[in-house]
Design a protein around this motif. Structure first.
Motif, PDB file in Angstrom:
ATOM      1  N   GLN A  21       0.243  23.693 -67.846  1.00  0.00           N
ATOM      2  CA  GLN A  21       1.390  23.963 -68.724  1.00  0.00           C
ATOM      3  C   GLN A  21       1.437  25.424 -69.185  1.00  0.00           C
ATOM      4  OE1 GLN A  21       1.007  21.145 -71.927  1.00  0.00           O
ATOM      5  NE2 GLN A  21       1.080  19.382 -70.549  1.00  0.00           N
ATOM      6  N   TYR A  22       0.263  26.085 -69.217  1.00  0.00           N
ATOM      7  CA  TYR A  22       0.205  27.457 -69.716  1.00  0.00           C
ATOM      8  C   TYR A  22       0.053  28.489 -68.595  1.00  0.00           C
ATOM      9  CZ  TYR A  22      -0.160  25.725 -74.486  1.00  0.00           C
ATOM     10  OH  TYR A  22       0.111  25.133 -75.695  1.00  0.00           O
ATOM     11  N   SER A  23       0.109  28.051 -67.351  1.00  0.00           N
ATOM     12  CA  SER A  23      -0.196  28.950 -66.227  1.00  0.00           C
ATOM     13  C   SER A  23       0.800  30.096 -66.090  1.00  0.00           C
ATOM     14  CB  SER A  23      -0.231  28.144 -64.925  1.00  0.00           C
ATOM     15  OG  SER A  23       1.036  27.546 -64.664  1.00  0.00           O
ATOM     16  N   HIS A  24       2.021  29.927 -66.609  1.00  0.00           N
ATOM     17  CA  HIS A  24       3.052  30.952 -66.448  1.00  0.00           C
ATOM     18  C   HIS A  24       3.021  32.003 -67.554  1.00  0.00           C
ATOM     19  CE1 HIS A  24       4.677  28.227 -69.451  1.00  0.00           C
ATOM     20  NE2 HIS A  24       5.536  29.165 -69.798  1.00  0.00           N
ATOM     21  N   LYS A  25       2.220  31.789 -68.598  1.00  0.00           N
ATOM     22  CA  LYS A  25       2.240  32.696 -69.742  1.00  0.00           C
ATOM     23  C   LYS A  25       1.367  33.926 -69.492  1.00  0.00           C
ATOM     24  CE  LYS A  25       2.832  31.334 -73.830  1.00  0.00           C
ATOM     25  NZ  LYS A  25       2.750  30.806 -75.211  1.00  0.00           N
ATOM     26  N   ARG A  26       1.854  35.075 -69.931  1.00  0.00           N
ATOM     27  CA  ARG A  26       1.177  36.343 -69.644  1.00  0.00           C
ATOM     28  C   ARG A  26      -0.149  36.488 -70.375  1.00  0.00           C
ATOM     29  NH1 ARG A  26       5.245  41.329 -70.015  1.00  0.00           N
ATOM     30  NH2 ARG A  26       3.358  42.322 -69.185  1.00  0.00           N
ATOM     31  N   ASN A  27      -0.313  35.751 -71.476  1.00  0.00           N
ATOM     32  CA  ASN A  27      -1.572  35.862 -72.227  1.00  0.00           C
ATOM     33  C   ASN A  27      -2.583  34.795 -71.815  1.00  0.00           C
ATOM     34  OD1 ASN A  27       0.125  33.886 -73.431  1.00  0.00           O
ATOM     35  ND2 ASN A  27      -1.083  33.961 -75.322  1.00  0.00           N
ATOM     36  N   HIS A  28      -2.340  34.141 -70.687  1.00  0.00           N
ATOM     37  CA  HIS A  28      -3.259  33.140 -70.148  1.00  0.00           C
ATOM     38  C   HIS A  28      -3.645  33.516 -68.722  1.00  0.00           C
ATOM     39  CE1 HIS A  28      -2.838  29.865 -73.244  1.00  0.00           C
ATOM     40  NE2 HIS A  28      -1.808  30.630 -73.551  1.00  0.00           N
ATOM     41  N   ILE A  46      -1.005  20.791 -58.321  1.00  0.00           N
ATOM     42  CA  ILE A  46      -1.340  21.538 -59.536  1.00  0.00           C
ATOM     43  C   ILE A  46      -2.082  22.816 -59.166  1.00  0.00           C
ATOM     44  CG2 ILE A  46      -2.719  21.522 -61.649  1.00  0.00           C
ATOM     45  CD1 ILE A  46      -2.031  18.594 -61.987  1.00  0.00           C
ATOM     46  N   TYR A  47      -3.038  22.717 -58.241  1.00  0.00           N
ATOM     47  CA  TYR A  47      -3.773  23.905 -57.816  1.00  0.00           C
ATOM     48  C   TYR A  47      -2.843  24.932 -57.203  1.00  0.00           C
ATOM     49  CZ  TYR A  47      -8.665  22.665 -58.632  1.00  0.00           C
ATOM     50  OH  TYR A  47      -9.874  22.403 -59.219  1.00  0.00           O
ATOM     51  N   GLN A  48      -1.881  24.446 -56.408  1.00  0.00           N
ATOM     52  CA  GLN A  48      -0.934  25.357 -55.791  1.00  0.00           C
ATOM     53  C   GLN A  48      -0.091  26.050 -56.856  1.00  0.00           C
ATOM     54  OE1 GLN A  48       1.726  23.471 -53.013  1.00  0.00           O
ATOM     55  NE2 GLN A  48       2.403  25.406 -52.131  1.00  0.00           N
ATOM     56  N   LYS A  49       0.321  25.293 -57.855  1.00  0.00           N
ATOM     57  CA  LYS A  49       1.100  25.843 -58.952  1.00  0.00           C
ATOM     58  C   LYS A  49       0.305  26.890 -59.716  1.00  0.00           C
ATOM     59  CE  LYS A  49       3.309  24.518 -63.327  1.00  0.00           C
ATOM     60  NZ  LYS A  49       3.584  23.407 -64.267  1.00  0.00           N
ATOM     61  N   LEU A  50      -1.002  26.624 -59.859  1.00  0.00           N
ATOM     62  CA  LEU A  50      -1.857  27.546 -60.606  1.00  0.00           C
ATOM     63  C   LEU A  50      -2.308  28.731 -59.760  1.00  0.00           C
ATOM     64  CD1 LEU A  50      -4.131  24.998 -62.520  1.00  0.00           C
ATOM     65  CD2 LEU A  50      -1.950  25.967 -63.197  1.00  0.00           C
ATOM     66  N   ASN A  51      -1.953  28.696 -58.467  1.00  0.00           N
ATOM     67  CA  ASN A  51      -2.342  29.763 -57.548  1.00  0.00           C
ATOM     68  C   ASN A  51      -3.856  29.924 -57.479  1.00  0.00           C
ATOM     69  OD1 ASN A  51      -1.772  31.783 -55.671  1.00  0.00           O
ATOM     70  ND2 ASN A  51      -1.834  33.399 -57.225  1.00  0.00           N
ATOM     71  N   LEU A  52      -4.556  28.774 -57.491  1.00  0.00           N
ATOM     72  CA  LEU A  52      -6.011  28.776 -57.378  1.00  0.00           C
ATOM     73  C   LEU A  52      -6.411  28.366 -55.975  1.00  0.00           C
ATOM     74  CD1 LEU A  52      -6.977  27.039 -60.737  1.00  0.00           C
ATOM     75  CD2 LEU A  52      -7.185  29.454 -60.188  1.00  0.00           C
ATOM     76  N   SER A  53      -7.646  28.669 -55.624  1.00  0.00           N
ATOM     77  CA  SER A  53      -8.167  28.281 -54.320  1.00  0.00           C
ATOM     78  C   SER A  53      -8.158  26.760 -54.177  1.00  0.00           C
ATOM     79  CB  SER A  53      -9.608  28.784 -54.165  1.00  0.00           C
ATOM     80  OG  SER A  53     -10.201  28.236 -53.019  1.00  0.00           O
ATOM     81  N   THR A  54      -7.720  26.273 -53.027  1.00  0.00           N
ATOM     82  CA  THR A  54      -7.680  24.827 -52.798  1.00  0.00           C
ATOM     83  C   THR A  54      -8.745  24.380 -51.795  1.00  0.00           C
ATOM     84  OG1 THR A  54      -5.996  25.144 -51.089  1.00  0.00           O
ATOM     85  CG2 THR A  54      -5.223  24.630 -53.310  1.00  0.00           C
ATOM     86  N   HIS A  55      -9.716  25.257 -51.510  1.00  0.00           N
ATOM     87  CA  HIS A  55     -10.738  24.859 -50.546  1.00  0.00           C
ATOM     88  C   HIS A  55     -11.625  23.747 -51.085  1.00  0.00           C
ATOM     89  CE1 HIS A  55     -13.003  27.744 -53.050  1.00  0.00           C
ATOM     90  NE2 HIS A  55     -14.044  26.992 -52.764  1.00  0.00           N
ATOM     91  N   ASP A  56     -11.570  23.531 -52.410  1.00  0.00           N
ATOM     92  CA  ASP A  56     -12.388  22.492 -53.023  1.00  0.00           C
ATOM     93  C   ASP A  56     -11.532  21.287 -53.410  1.00  0.00           C
ATOM     94  OD1 ASP A  56     -12.564  23.755 -56.439  1.00  0.00           O
ATOM     95  OD2 ASP A  56     -10.963  23.801 -54.958  1.00  0.00           O
ATOM     96  N   GLN A  57     -10.407  21.106 -52.722  1.00  0.00           N
ATOM     97  CA  GLN A  57      -9.539  19.989 -53.075  1.00  0.00           C
ATOM     98  C   GLN A  57     -10.193  18.677 -52.748  1.00  0.00           C
ATOM     99  OE1 GLN A  57      -6.149  19.699 -50.001  1.00  0.00           O
ATOM    100  NE2 GLN A  57      -6.821  21.799 -49.866  1.00  0.00           N
ATOM    101  N   LEU A  58      -9.687  17.601 -53.327  1.00  0.00           N
ATOM    102  CA  LEU A  58     -10.276  16.287 -53.153  1.00  0.00           C
ATOM    103  C   LEU A  58     -10.189  15.809 -51.713  1.00  0.00           C
ATOM    104  CD1 LEU A  58      -8.788  14.591 -56.317  1.00  0.00           C
ATOM    105  CD2 LEU A  58     -11.091  15.448 -56.015  1.00  0.00           C
ATOM    106  N   SER A  59     -11.189  15.082 -51.285  1.00  0.00           N
ATOM    107  CA  SER A  59     -11.191  14.546 -49.925  1.00  0.00           C
ATOM    108  C   SER A  59     -11.507  13.067 -49.980  1.00  0.00           C
ATOM    109  CB  SER A  59     -12.235  15.279 -49.083  1.00  0.00           C
ATOM    110  OG  SER A  59     -13.516  15.170 -49.668  1.00  0.00           O
TER     111      SER A  59
END
Length: 291
Positions: A182-189, A278-291
């Motif tokens: 929810q806070y991923s778009h804010k500049r102070n986060h 959610i990871y894609q939205k957060l622009n985080l690495s997804t190499h550790d996604q669930l399997s």
């Protein structure tokens, strides 16, 4: 709360057992950053939904928690920073910020980093009470967090308010991940991946330093172990490995603690929140996604 000598006030947050203490140890090794053991300040000051909070009145636990924090950092003489008859949340917050500002300046530094994982559930209040503050979220793979929460709460139930069952561990991770989203778009986060920190610490630390507007220092890598000793209480035995060699142990504890049926159940629960999206939205690495 303006203080020209303080450059940044930073809150490091995330689901418990996600690597908050590890990241704190890196940042606490910076020459401009002061940091401390977990204060749990807003966690114990505010209880969302309670009548006291709605009236702006501090919780009954606020004063005793502050006394404990001052005891833990061996600065009990600074209790006079807090007015004897402090009642309101804003009064407590002004005094707490003044305390951390003072401690930081006394160390000859200009930024402070407060790390309490549960403060992720108080962001709305902190942003209003501490204007211009910044937040660093650290996010770790769900299976690893669930296993670690389950393990530590069973080893230290008196500290973790009882041994957590699988569902409580899963739900805590889901709730906190969704808050970060929810806070991923804010500049102070700023959102950081635990796995990326382990694999490329300097790259991630440079990103964080840019966010805080301080230069990256080699001391962050070289002095992490020494810094860790200052931010971990003697009673927090489950954090003892923080100052050790960085290594990724993904899913090892998960496989050791849970049988096949339990693992399948947990994975299905975690998948229900569409982690990949959610990871894609957060622009985080997804190499550790669930399997």
């Amino acid at each position: 709360m303006h203080n020209n000598q303080i450059k940044e006030r930073i809150f490091l947050i995330g689901c418990p057992r996600s690597g908050t203490t590890l990241l704190q140890s890196f940042l606490a090794a910076h020459s401009q950053v002061a940091s401390f053991p977990e204060s749990k300040f807003f966690q114990r000051l505010i209880y969302p939904g309670s009548m006291r909070t709605r009236l702006g009145i501090a919780s009954k636990r606020a004063k005793s928690n502050l006394k404990q924090f001052l005891h833990d950092i061996d600065r009990e003489e600074m209790q006079n920073i807090f007015p004897a008859y402090t009642l309101f949340i804003r009064q407590y917050t002004r005094s707490f910020v003044r305390l951390l500002d003072t401690l930081t300046i006394q160390e000859g530094k200009n930024c402070w980093l407060e790390k309490t994982p549960a403060h992720i559930q108080r962001i709305e209040y902190i942003e209003k009470l501490v204007p211009d503050s910044k937040f660093i979220h650290i996010i770790r793979h769900g299976q690893d967090v669930v296993a670690s929460l389950y393990d530590v709460s069973h080893k230290y139930p008196e500290i973790w308010h009882g041994a957590w069952n699988m569902d409580k561990c899963v739900q805590r991770w889901i709730n906190d991940l969704q808050i970060s989203s929810q806070y991923s778009h804010k500049r102070n986060h700023l959102l950081i991946s635990y796995d990326s920190l382990i694999e490329n610490p300097q790259t991630i630390l440079e990103k964080i330093c840019n966010f805080i507007d301080i230069p990256f220092e080699e001391s962050m890598l070289e002095n992490r172990t020494a810094a860790a000793k200052k931010i971990i209480r003697n009673s927090e035995h489950w954090k003892e490995s923080v100052g050790g060699v960085l290594q990724k142990k993904q899913s090892q504890k998960f496989n050791e603690l849970f049988d096949e049926q339990q693992r399948k159940y947990i994975i299905n629960q975690l998948k229900s929140v569409e982690v990949d999206k959610i990871y894609q939205k957060l622009n985080l690495s997804t190499h550790d996604q669930l399997s």
